[in-house]
Design a protein around this motif. Structure first.
Motif, PDB file in Angstrom:
ATOM      1  N   ILE A 127       0.842  -1.201   0.000  1.00  0.00           N
ATOM      2  CA  ILE A 127       0.000   0.000   0.000  1.00  0.00           C
ATOM      3  C   ILE A 127       0.879   1.252   0.000  1.00  0.00           C
ATOM      4  O   ILE A 127       0.639   2.203  -0.755  1.00  0.00           O
ATOM      5  N   ALA A 128       1.913   1.242   0.829  1.00  0.00           N
ATOM      6  CA  ALA A 128       2.824   2.386   0.882  1.00  0.00           C
ATOM      7  C   ALA A 128       3.520   2.595  -0.460  1.00  0.00           C
ATOM      8  O   ALA A 128       3.696   3.742  -0.911  1.00  0.00           O
ATOM      9  N   LEU A 129       3.919   1.514  -1.120  1.00  0.00           N
ATOM     10  CA  LEU A 129       4.566   1.613  -2.428  1.00  0.00           C
ATOM     11  C   LEU A 129       3.626   2.237  -3.456  1.00  0.00           C
ATOM     12  O   LEU A 129       4.027   3.136  -4.213  1.00  0.00           O
ATOM     13  N   CYS A 130       2.387   1.749  -3.501  1.00  0.00           N
ATOM     14  CA  CYS A 130       1.425   2.286  -4.472  1.00  0.00           C
ATOM     15  C   CYS A 130       1.153   3.765  -4.218  1.00  0.00           C
ATOM     16  O   CYS A 130       1.086   4.572  -5.165  1.00  0.00           O
ATOM     17  N   ARG A 131       0.997   4.151  -2.984  1.00  0.00           N
ATOM     18  CA  ARG A 131       0.762   5.567  -2.672  1.00  0.00           C
ATOM     19  C   ARG A 131       1.968   6.420  -3.028  1.00  0.00           C
ATOM     20  O   ARG A 131       1.823   7.534  -3.559  1.00  0.00           O
ATOM     21  N   ARG A 132       3.143   5.903  -2.766  1.00  0.00           N
ATOM     22  CA  ARG A 132       4.372   6.649  -3.035  1.00  0.00           C
ATOM     23  C   ARG A 132       4.532   6.933  -4.525  1.00  0.00           C
ATOM     24  O   ARG A 132       5.061   7.991  -4.915  1.00  0.00           O
ATOM     25  N   HIS A 133       4.085   5.992  -5.368  1.00  0.00           N
ATOM     26  CA  HIS A 133       4.245   6.153  -6.821  1.00  0.00           C
ATOM     27  C   HIS A 133       2.954   6.578  -7.506  1.00  0.00           C
ATOM     28  O   HIS A 133       2.893   6.620  -8.741  1.00  0.00           O
ATOM     29  N   GLY A 134       1.921   6.850  -6.722  1.00  0.00           N
ATOM     30  CA  GLY A 134       0.684   7.367  -7.286  1.00  0.00           C
ATOM     31  C   GLY A 134      -0.064   6.403  -8.176  1.00  0.00           C
ATOM     32  O   GLY A 134      -0.656   6.797  -9.186  1.00  0.00           O
ATOM     33  N   ILE A 135      -0.069   5.100  -7.813  1.00  0.00           N
ATOM     34  CA  ILE A 135      -0.809   4.111  -8.597  1.00  0.00           C
ATOM     35  C   ILE A 135      -1.904   3.497  -7.732  1.00  0.00           C
ATOM     36  O   ILE A 135      -1.739   3.346  -6.516  1.00  0.00           O
ATOM     37  N   ASP A 136      -3.036   3.166  -8.362  1.00  0.00           N
ATOM     38  CA  ASP A 136      -4.198   2.653  -7.622  1.00  0.00           C
ATOM     39  C   ASP A 136      -4.075   1.170  -7.304  1.00  0.00           C
ATOM     40  O   ASP A 136      -4.637   0.684  -6.313  1.00  0.00           O
ATOM     41  N   ASP A 137      -3.408   0.423  -8.182  1.00  0.00           N
ATOM     42  CA  ASP A 137      -3.210  -1.014  -7.975  1.00  0.00           C
ATOM     43  C   ASP A 137      -1.986  -1.415  -8.790  1.00  0.00           C
ATOM     44  O   ASP A 137      -1.276  -0.549  -9.329  1.00  0.00           O
ATOM     45  N   ILE A 138      -1.721  -2.720  -8.883  1.00  0.00           N
ATOM     46  CA  ILE A 138      -0.509  -3.166  -9.581  1.00  0.00           C
ATOM     47  C   ILE A 138      -0.817  -3.746 -10.961  1.00  0.00           C
ATOM     48  O   ILE A 138       0.044  -4.397 -11.557  1.00  0.00           O
ATOM     49  N   GLU A 139      -2.018  -3.517 -11.490  1.00  0.00           N
ATOM     50  CA  GLU A 139      -2.413  -4.183 -12.730  1.00  0.00           C
ATOM     51  C   GLU A 139      -1.543  -3.787 -13.920  1.00  0.00           C
ATOM     52  O   GLU A 139      -1.093  -4.638 -14.696  1.00  0.00           O
ATOM     53  N   THR A 140      -1.279  -2.497 -14.108  1.00  0.00           N
ATOM     54  CA  THR A 140      -0.430  -2.068 -15.224  1.00  0.00           C
ATOM     55  C   THR A 140       0.987  -2.586 -15.047  1.00  0.00           C
ATOM     56  O   THR A 140       1.617  -3.072 -16.003  1.00  0.00           O
ATOM     57  N   LEU A 141       1.493  -2.493 -13.836  1.00  0.00           N
ATOM     58  CA  LEU A 141       2.826  -3.021 -13.542  1.00  0.00           C
ATOM     59  C   LEU A 141       2.866  -4.527 -13.774  1.00  0.00           C
ATOM     60  O   LEU A 141       3.825  -5.053 -14.360  1.00  0.00           O
ATOM     61  N   SER A 142       1.830  -5.228 -13.352  1.00  0.00           N
ATOM     62  CA  SER A 142       1.755  -6.671 -13.542  1.00  0.00           C
ATOM     63  C   SER A 142       1.767  -7.034 -15.022  1.00  0.00           C
ATOM     64  O   SER A 142       2.479  -7.953 -15.440  1.00  0.00           O
ATOM     65  N   ASP A 143       0.974  -6.332 -15.818  1.00  0.00           N
ATOM     66  CA  ASP A 143       0.950  -6.588 -17.264  1.00  0.00           C
ATOM     67  C   ASP A 143       2.347  -6.475 -17.861  1.00  0.00           C
ATOM     68  O   ASP A 143       2.762  -7.312 -18.682  1.00  0.00           O
ATOM     69  N   GLU A 144       3.074  -5.430 -17.461  1.00  0.00           N
ATOM     70  CA  GLU A 144       4.404  -5.197 -18.022  1.00  0.00           C
ATOM     71  C   GLU A 144       5.378  -6.299 -17.607  1.00  0.00           C
ATOM     72  O   GLU A 144       6.120  -6.842 -18.441  1.00  0.00           O
TER      73      GLU A 144
END
Length: 515
Positions: free
Chosen positions: A193-210
């Protein structure tokens, strides 16, 4: 995605799951987890795809966890709430026997689901027959936990907790290990949660796709460089009771598609003792064998596993069907890489191993301490020698392919009334060759008790040792004795207070003709 940003995010994901895995190992109650590292930890996206795994764990758990996580996400889609924790030990949905319990924690940022964190560990006891091969069907082997919620909105499920507590021999250890899994999952959730907030992303779906797409593309590109064709391998080994098991593989390399298929057609059919293997576990060790030769430097996730297909006839010993007994499934499952490596020797001989001792020798002891308190031993693993490599000898007394460590004898002697009289390398047991096979080991112990105790032992390769490859010589077969008498039985044995147990594990096969 920008390459620099991707690398930063990726390293953070690996750090999260690895830190949680090591924390789980440190706080676990069972020596098999705490000392031997018999566990797996992985991160999943909202579609149930394994995105990242910890850099510690066993292949049988890690790649089976990929299936278990996907099943739990599918079964509980739209049914989870913040604070929920999911659980199962269904052999056909997860890691192949009741001892391996999978915990999956949905990660919520407020009321928004952003990912899942999962772990699988080997528990000390799950009731039933124990780790041996003597049960006649799966229902004799222990407590079956279907996919359920262990916690609901942060509150323990009282019915499930009561059922587990009443059905295991050592509830404190079992609940301690479950608590370790749950707490490590909660801590991982906070970090993600802290990582997502720090980088301004709502979830890991785009990162996961990549991550998953890049991993799949790189794996397919590595396969395209191989010589196409169908390559065959076969391994035979004896199991408790003297039965000989045959594993046959046809490894098809499709360079055009960048795909590999492993087919176990012709292998032994399932047997009426608990050494049968579910397809998840077969898949786990098959993909491990291929990826360790093909592209071990790439991340292990749903993408890198996608180009590898595993087939096995339903009802075979490597794709058993309900209600086959499975508690000692490692006895066959850990031989799965051997025929695959023999097939790959025809394609990339410099990257494979000769046959090793195969399955670790597992001993489970049940009895009572002098004060009357019951105990069940943690599973402790005794390995033989690994097969030799093209340019190096095989490591001695090394658990391959599982990768777990043997629990130190000092830990075992502190946990139960046991004394080890010998633990040494078995000199000369490795097969000769240009590179020599690794040495097995000798272990001798007895129990410090004045009353009978129970022994579950599942040694293998007592009749013939591991094959060499490329002209290498076989390693020596193992030996299992009680009071100087050779024993090979799949059933649980009642032992007397002064009985002495001796294990001599097999040596690994040699690589290439002896010089």
């Amino acid at each position: 995605m920008d390459g620099v940003e991707l690398e930063i995010l990726w390293s953070n994901l690996i750090g999260i799951v690895t830190e949680r895995s090591k924390a789980l190992q440190r706080i676990a109650f069972s020596p098999i987890v705490r000392e031997a590292g018999d566990l797996a930890c992985a991160l999943f996206d909202l579609r149930g795809r394994m995105v990242a795994q910890a850099n510690t764990g066993t292949p049988g758990h890690i790649n089976s966890l990929a299936f278990a996580g996907a099943h739990l996400v599918r079964l509980f889609e739209g049914k989870c709430e913040p604070g929920d924790v999911l659980i199962t030990n269904d052999p056909w949905l997860s890691a192949g026997h009741f001892f391996d319990i999978t915990i999956l924690t949905p990660i919520y940022d407020g009321e928004r689901l952003i990912a899942y964190i999962g772990s699988t560990i080997h528990h000390t006891d799950i009731s039933g027959y124990g780790i041996g091969a003597g049960a006649r069907d799966v229902h004799e082997e222990g407590l079956w936990i279907p996919p359920l919620k262990l916690y609901e909105r942060g509150v323990p499920n009282p019915v499930l907790h009561a059922i587990i507590g009443r059905n295991v021999r050592t509830p404190d250890a079992v609940f301690g290990d479950l608590a370790a899994q749950v707490s490590s999952g909660h801590a991982a959730a906070e970090h993600l949660i802290a990582l997502c907030r720090r980088h301004g992303i709502d979830d890991i779906e785009t990162l996961s796709d990549e991550i998953i797409q890049r991993s799949e593309d790189a794996t397919r590109e590595a396969i395209r460089k191989l010589k196409p064709g169908v390559y065959h391998g076969e391994s035979q080994f004896d199991v408790p009771g003297g039965q000989v098991i045959t594993l046959k593989t046809a490894v098809t390399i499709d360079a055009q598609k960048g795909a590999i298929t492993v087919d176990f057609e012709g292998s032994t059919m399932q047997v009426p003792m608990g050494i049968n293997v579910v397809l998840n576990y077969t898949h786990a060790y098959s993909t491990f064998a291929i990826r360790s030769c093909l592209n071990p430097e790439l991340p292990n996730n749903t993408g890198s596993l996608a180009p590898i297909e595993i087939k096995a006839p339903l009802g075979s010993i490597v794709n058993c069907k309900y209600p086959a007994p499975v508690n000692a499934r490692h006895v066959v499952g850990m031989y799965v890489p051997m025929p695959i490596l023999k097939a790959l020797h025809q394609v990339m001989p410099e990257r494979v191993l000769a046959e090793g001792s195969g399955a670790v020798w597992t001993i489970q002891i049940q009895g009572k301490k002098p004060d009357g308190e019951p105990f069940t031993s943690s599973m402790f693993n005794y390995s033989g020698g690994m097969g030799a490599r093209a340019t190096k000898p095989g490591p001695s007394a090394t658990c391959y392919p599982t990768g777990v460590a043997a629990v130190p004898i000092e830990i075992l002697e502190a946990a139960m009334p046991i004394v080890f009289e010998r633990k040494e390398l078995r000199r000369g047991s490795g097969g000769a060759g240009h590179s020599r096979g690794g040495e097995g080991q000798i272990i001798q112990f007895r129990m410090l008790t004045d009353q009978p105790w129970l022994l579950n032992a599942v040694p293998s390769r007592l009749d013939s040792g591991p094959d060499g490859v490329g002209g290498g010589m076989p390693g020596k077969a193992g030996r299992f004795q009680i009071n100087g008498r050779d024993v090979s039985e799949p059933r649980k044995l009642t032992m007397q207070a002064d009985d002495v147990v001796l294990l001599e594990t097999p040596g690994g096969g040699g690589f290439g003709p002896p010089d």
